[in-house]
Design a protein around this motif. Structure first.
Motif, PDB file in Angstrom:
ATOM      1  N   ARG A  17     -32.581  14.527 -88.350  1.00 57.25           N
ATOM      2  CA  ARG A  17     -33.360  13.283 -88.276  1.00 57.25           C
ATOM      3  C   ARG A  17     -33.271  12.672 -86.877  1.00 57.25           C
ATOM      4  O   ARG A  17     -34.281  12.248 -86.304  1.00 57.25           O
ATOM      5  N   VAL A  18     -32.080  12.632 -86.294  1.00 57.95           N
ATOM      6  CA  VAL A  18     -31.899  12.079 -84.953  1.00 57.95           C
ATOM      7  C   VAL A  18     -32.732  12.872 -83.941  1.00 57.95           C
ATOM      8  O   VAL A  18     -33.411  12.296 -83.093  1.00 57.95           O
ATOM      9  N   LEU A  19     -32.689  14.192 -84.038  1.00 62.05           N
ATOM     10  CA  LEU A  19     -33.476  15.043 -83.143  1.00 62.05           C
ATOM     11  C   LEU A  19     -34.965  14.798 -83.348  1.00 62.05           C
ATOM     12  O   LEU A  19     -35.715  14.609 -82.385  1.00 62.05           O
ATOM     13  N   GLU A  30     -36.564  12.207 -84.577  1.00 65.27           N
ATOM     14  CA  GLU A  30     -36.980  10.886 -84.102  1.00 65.27           C
ATOM     15  C   GLU A  30     -37.098  10.856 -82.581  1.00 65.27           C
ATOM     16  O   GLU A  30     -38.037  10.253 -82.048  1.00 65.27           O
ATOM     17  N   ALA A  31     -36.182  11.500 -81.883  1.00 62.22           N
ATOM     18  CA  ALA A  31     -36.244  11.530 -80.420  1.00 62.22           C
ATOM     19  C   ALA A  31     -37.468  12.313 -79.945  1.00 62.22           C
ATOM     20  O   ALA A  31     -38.194  11.846 -79.056  1.00 62.22           O
ATOM     21  N   VAL A  32     -37.715  13.466 -80.524  1.00 62.47           N
ATOM     22  CA  VAL A  32     -38.856  14.293 -80.129  1.00 62.47           C
ATOM     23  C   VAL A  32     -40.163  13.540 -80.370  1.00 62.47           C
ATOM     24  O   VAL A  32     -41.025  13.449 -79.486  1.00 62.47           O
ATOM     25  N   VAL A  33     -40.317  12.989 -81.546  1.00 59.46           N
ATOM     26  CA  VAL A  33     -41.556  12.289 -81.885  1.00 59.46           C
ATOM     27  C   VAL A  33     -41.755  11.062 -81.005  1.00 59.46           C
ATOM     28  O   VAL A  33     -42.856  10.804 -80.516  1.00 59.46           O
ATOM     29  N   ASP A  34     -40.694  10.301 -80.763  1.00 61.14           N
ATOM     30  CA  ASP A  34     -40.828   9.098 -79.948  1.00 61.14           C
ATOM     31  C   ASP A  34     -41.244   9.448 -78.515  1.00 61.14           C
ATOM     32  O   ASP A  34     -42.129   8.801 -77.958  1.00 61.14           O
ATOM     33  N   ILE A  35     -40.635  10.453 -77.944  1.00 61.70           N
ATOM     34  CA  ILE A  35     -41.005  10.842 -76.582  1.00 61.70           C
ATOM     35  C   ILE A  35     -42.440  11.355 -76.555  1.00 61.70           C
ATOM     36  O   ILE A  35     -43.212  11.006 -75.653  1.00 61.70           O
ATOM     37  N   ALA A  36     -42.815  12.144 -77.526  1.00 68.61           N
ATOM     38  CA  ALA A  36     -44.191  12.663 -77.580  1.00 68.61           C
ATOM     39  C   ALA A  36     -45.206  11.530 -77.711  1.00 68.61           C
ATOM     40  O   ALA A  36     -46.275  11.580 -77.096  1.00 68.61           O
ATOM     41  N   ARG A  37     -44.871  10.521 -78.497  1.00 64.32           N
ATOM     42  CA  ARG A  37     -45.795   9.382 -78.698  1.00 64.32           C
ATOM     43  C   ARG A  37     -45.891   8.508 -77.464  1.00 64.32           C
ATOM     44  O   ARG A  37     -46.978   8.065 -77.098  1.00 64.32           O
ATOM     45  N   GLN A  79     -25.111  10.891 -79.131  1.00 62.04           N
ATOM     46  CA  GLN A  79     -25.233  10.881 -80.585  1.00 62.04           C
ATOM     47  C   GLN A  79     -24.351  11.922 -81.267  1.00 62.04           C
ATOM     48  O   GLN A  79     -24.184  11.879 -82.484  1.00 62.04           O
ATOM     49  N   PHE A  80     -23.826  12.869 -80.488  1.00 58.77           N
ATOM     50  CA  PHE A  80     -23.085  13.984 -81.059  1.00 58.77           C
ATOM     51  C   PHE A  80     -21.780  14.210 -80.318  1.00 58.77           C
ATOM     52  O   PHE A  80     -21.723  14.072 -79.098  1.00 58.77           O
ATOM     53  N   ILE A  81     -20.770  14.606 -81.041  1.00 57.89           N
ATOM     54  CA  ILE A  81     -19.488  14.964 -80.449  1.00 57.89           C
ATOM     55  C   ILE A  81     -19.659  16.323 -79.772  1.00 57.89           C
ATOM     56  O   ILE A  81     -20.291  17.223 -80.309  1.00 57.89           O
TER      57      ILE A  81
END
Length: 79
Positions: free
Chosen positions: A22-24, A26-33, A54-56
């Motif tokens: 989900r985190v990935l 959301e980031a991909v979609v937001d940047i694309a938009r 966001q990740f260890i």
């Protein structure tokens, strides 16, 4: 109990993976938009910047380049 026996149960493991996806996503979609004319290299840098905290033990892998290329090519579909 051996230390090698300590692990997340399958339900927790599935939730962790779902949350990471989900985190990935959301980031991909937001940047694309928000950046339709972004280059693949800039999309890669932006994805890395957004995900690294966001990740260890974050290490960007080949998937990140695949998504950066898709963003730059305008291939990300929004639902």
């Amino acid at each position: 109990m051996k230390s090698t026996d300590i692990a997340w149960n399958e339900q927790a493991r599935a939730k962790i993976l779902d949350d990471a996806d989900r985190v990935l996503r959301e980031a991909v979609v937001d940047i694309a938009r928000t950046s339709p004319d972004i280059s693949s290299d800039d999309a890669y840098k932006e994805l890395n910047a957004r995900l690294k905290d966001q990740f260890i033990d974050w290490e960007p892998g080949p998937d990140l380049r695949t998504y950066a290329d898709a963003i730059a090519a305008g291939e990300v579909e929004f639902e």
